[in-house]
Design a protein around this motif. Sequence first.
Motif, short mmCIF file in Angstrom:
data_model
loop_
_atom_site.label_atom_id
_atom_site.label_comp_id
_atom_site.label_asym_id
_atom_site.label_seq_id
_atom_site.Cartn_x
_atom_site.Cartn_y
_atom_site.Cartn_z
N LEU A 1 1.90 9.32 -10.76
CA LEU A 1 1.08 9.36 -11.89
C LEU A 1 0.99 10.71 -12.68
N PRO A 2 0.95 11.05 -13.89
CA PRO A 2 0.96 12.39 -14.51
C PRO A 2 -0.29 12.86 -14.08
N SER A 3 -1.43 12.01 -14.09
CA SER A 3 -2.86 12.64 -14.01
C SER A 3 -3.07 13.05 -12.41
N VAL A 4 -2.25 12.54 -11.39
CA VAL A 4 -2.34 13.02 -10.01
C VAL A 4 -1.73 14.07 -9.81
N ARG A 5 -0.28 14.29 -10.49
CA ARG A 5 0.45 15.55 -10.43
C ARG A 5 -0.27 16.80 -11.33
N SER A 6 -0.89 16.47 -11.91
CA SER A 6 -1.70 17.59 -12.85
C SER A 6 -2.82 18.09 -11.99
N THR B 1 0.83 -1.09 -0.04
CA THR B 1 0.15 -0.14 0.13
C THR B 1 1.01 1.14 0.04
N TYR B 2 2.05 1.30 0.81
CA TYR B 2 2.89 2.35 0.71
C TYR B 2 3.45 2.56 -0.48
N LYS B 3 3.91 1.47 -1.16
CA LYS B 3 4.23 1.47 -2.52
C LYS B 3 3.46 1.77 -3.54
N GLN B 4 2.26 1.64 -3.57
CA GLN B 4 1.13 2.08 -4.55
C GLN B 4 0.99 3.72 -3.91
N LEU B 5 1.14 4.12 -2.85
CA LEU B 5 0.87 5.50 -2.72
C LEU B 5 1.86 6.45 -3.25
N TYR B 6 3.39 5.72 -3.22
CA TYR B 6 4.36 6.63 -3.75
C TYR B 6 4.09 6.44 -5.47
N LYS B 7 3.75 5.40 -6.07
CA LYS B 7 3.24 5.24 -7.48
C LYS B 7 2.15 6.02 -7.97
N CYS B 8 1.32 6.32 -6.80
CA CYS B 8 0.19 7.28 -7.10
C CYS B 8 0.68 8.81 -7.37
N VAL B 9 1.55 9.00 -6.39
CA VAL B 9 2.30 10.57 -6.41
C VAL B 9 2.79 10.77 -7.74
N GLN C 1 -7.94 4.19 -16.84
CA GLN C 1 -6.63 3.53 -16.53
C GLN C 1 -5.64 4.62 -15.90
N ALA C 2 -5.76 6.15 -16.32
CA ALA C 2 -4.74 7.09 -16.26
C ALA C 2 -4.55 7.25 -14.51
N TRP C 3 -5.71 6.91 -13.91
CA TRP C 3 -5.54 6.89 -12.11
C TRP C 3 -5.36 5.83 -11.65
N ILE C 4 -5.05 4.77 -12.10
CA ILE C 4 -5.25 3.37 -11.37
C ILE C 4 -3.52 3.05 -11.12
N VAL C 5 -3.42 2.87 -9.91
CA VAL C 5 -1.93 2.22 -9.51
C VAL C 5 -1.79 0.78 -9.02
N SER C 6 -2.99 0.32 -8.48
CA SER C 6 -2.97 -0.89 -7.90
C SER C 6 -2.69 -2.01 -8.84
N GLY D 1 -8.41 2.71 -1.67
CA GLY D 1 -9.43 3.96 -1.61
C GLY D 1 -8.95 4.95 -0.63
N GLY D 2 -9.26 4.38 0.63
CA GLY D 2 -8.73 5.33 1.62
C GLY D 2 -7.83 6.02 1.69
N THR D 3 -6.39 5.45 1.20
CA THR D 3 -5.47 6.03 0.93
C THR D 3 -5.38 6.91 -0.33
N TYR D 4 -5.93 6.51 -1.18
CA TYR D 4 -5.99 7.49 -2.39
C TYR D 4 -6.76 8.64 -2.09
#
Length: 540
Positions: free
Chosen positions: A278-283, A268-276, A531-536, A430-433
């Motif tokens: 994501l170009p979509s999340v950065r934008s 989950t912590y790894k996916q949190l890092y990957k989530c950050v 798909q642009a928002w998914i990391v899991s 979901g909670g982390t995202y």
Amino acid sequence: MPGPKSPVERRKETQPILTDVEQVEHNGHIVDRTIKTVKGGWRQDLSSIILLLVLYTLQGIPMGLSGSIPFLLVDKVSYSEQAVFSLVSTPFSLKLLWAPLVDSLYFPSFGRRKSWLVPAQLLCGGMMLLARSVMDEWTGEDGGVPYVKTLTAYFLALYFIMATQDIAVDGWALTMLSRENVGFASTCNTIGQTLGFFISQVGFLALYDPGVCNKYFRSEPSDVGIVTLSTFLQFWGAVFLATTIWLCLFKPEVENGVTDETLGLVDTYKQLYKCVQLPSVRSFSSVLLTCRIAFAVTDAATSLKLVEYGMPKEEIAMLSPILVALGMMIPVAVGRITAGSRPMTVFLWGYPLRIAVTLMYLVVLPLSRKVYMMPGGDSEEEEGDDTGGGDTAKFFGWLITAVVLHEVAMNCMFVSQMAFCSRVSDPVIGGTYMTLLNTIGNVGGRWPNSLSLYLLEKLTFSHCVTEVGDIVEAASCATDDGKQLCTGAEGSCVAWLDGYTVQAWGCSLIGLIWLGFFARRVQRMQDLPAQAWIVSTKSN
């Protein structure tokens, strides 16, 4: 007895319309990242919507009560001690640190979200019941010196518990509601927290104040209010416990025949890092971190300026019922739009309106000077006029209009932002995202306000004016020594250029530039595929 229907069978029965289809299978379950048209619409989730409203309302109770405490400490403690107490809301800005724990560690037999939600609410209710006997002593209501550090530690703990509850509820909402109705989670969040804040701040202060109670609620006057801090804590502590016990016993966590899948803690912590990354999340983060610069001075300093210019706090508080009513009606009014595929369109509707409100307050504040007879107004010309030489009707007309439009614009932006976060969040984390996106949004709202307050006095230029209107050149109002010299000369510091005015024009200009630069980016984000928002790894 037939067994529970599989997700595929359920999908065939409801015959959904799929857009931007992304369906993957893992552990026998189908994960959809699409909007579904389900028979019954929002009515099929009515019980879940009501439960979310209750949970978010309970969340607002201790948070709103913490906003009442500074009013009880007025004239008892210094501003520096008030500043210490203001730190109690810090856990909501830091909850991202432990959100992966809430998402990944739980008791499967009890439920992923209930494993955290139930203990958090039981602990909060217990703390409220235990504190009822000592709260008057801590706040100095018994005539003693307030225990500011103790109060800060107590409400800091309550905020930490409620931040954890918020993570669990946000994550549960993504699976409790059908994908068609997940946008209603933001509506529940807004209405519930608004109602909770109103009950524990405006409602409590009104029923706590003897003057208000004697004027509006009693036939015979009394020296105490209808509600005391201890009775308020006792009542809502009991409500917390009763609601949580019902939730524990009667509300199952598995919804729509689909089990809420999870990752391990490290993953989950790894996916949190990957989530950050994501170009979509950065934008989206760039939008959240900059969008509120345009409203910084309005949000941070308007109420303070009204009080500074003489408007009683009681009159400001009387506006609260209007705000609460709007805060509950607007999310419902825009709920169907924000629950759709393009919720951020409402965000862009509210943005220019909120800029206009900032400029409206440039009319409201000078009028408040006249109405409340502050230096710089025209009170000297009509000393016998109890309006202070100003047009009271005109002032309140402008003020109420500005307040209503501000509330409309603010709620449109907040509800649409939360709906978009719910729509794009990966349910597996979901909670982390949701916490990540909400934390970025909180930071984006806090840093402009803090900077605005810091610059407010530095951008204000004043001179010393005596009672007869003479300017004392030797007394510089820019320093503490100069202010004391001005007071000794029987004068007062009057601003000839107010920092609020400077910031209001500057922020409005920045807002127009922001709108021109970011509006298309916001629209493009809504068109991104799921798909642009998914990391899991479990849903991708």
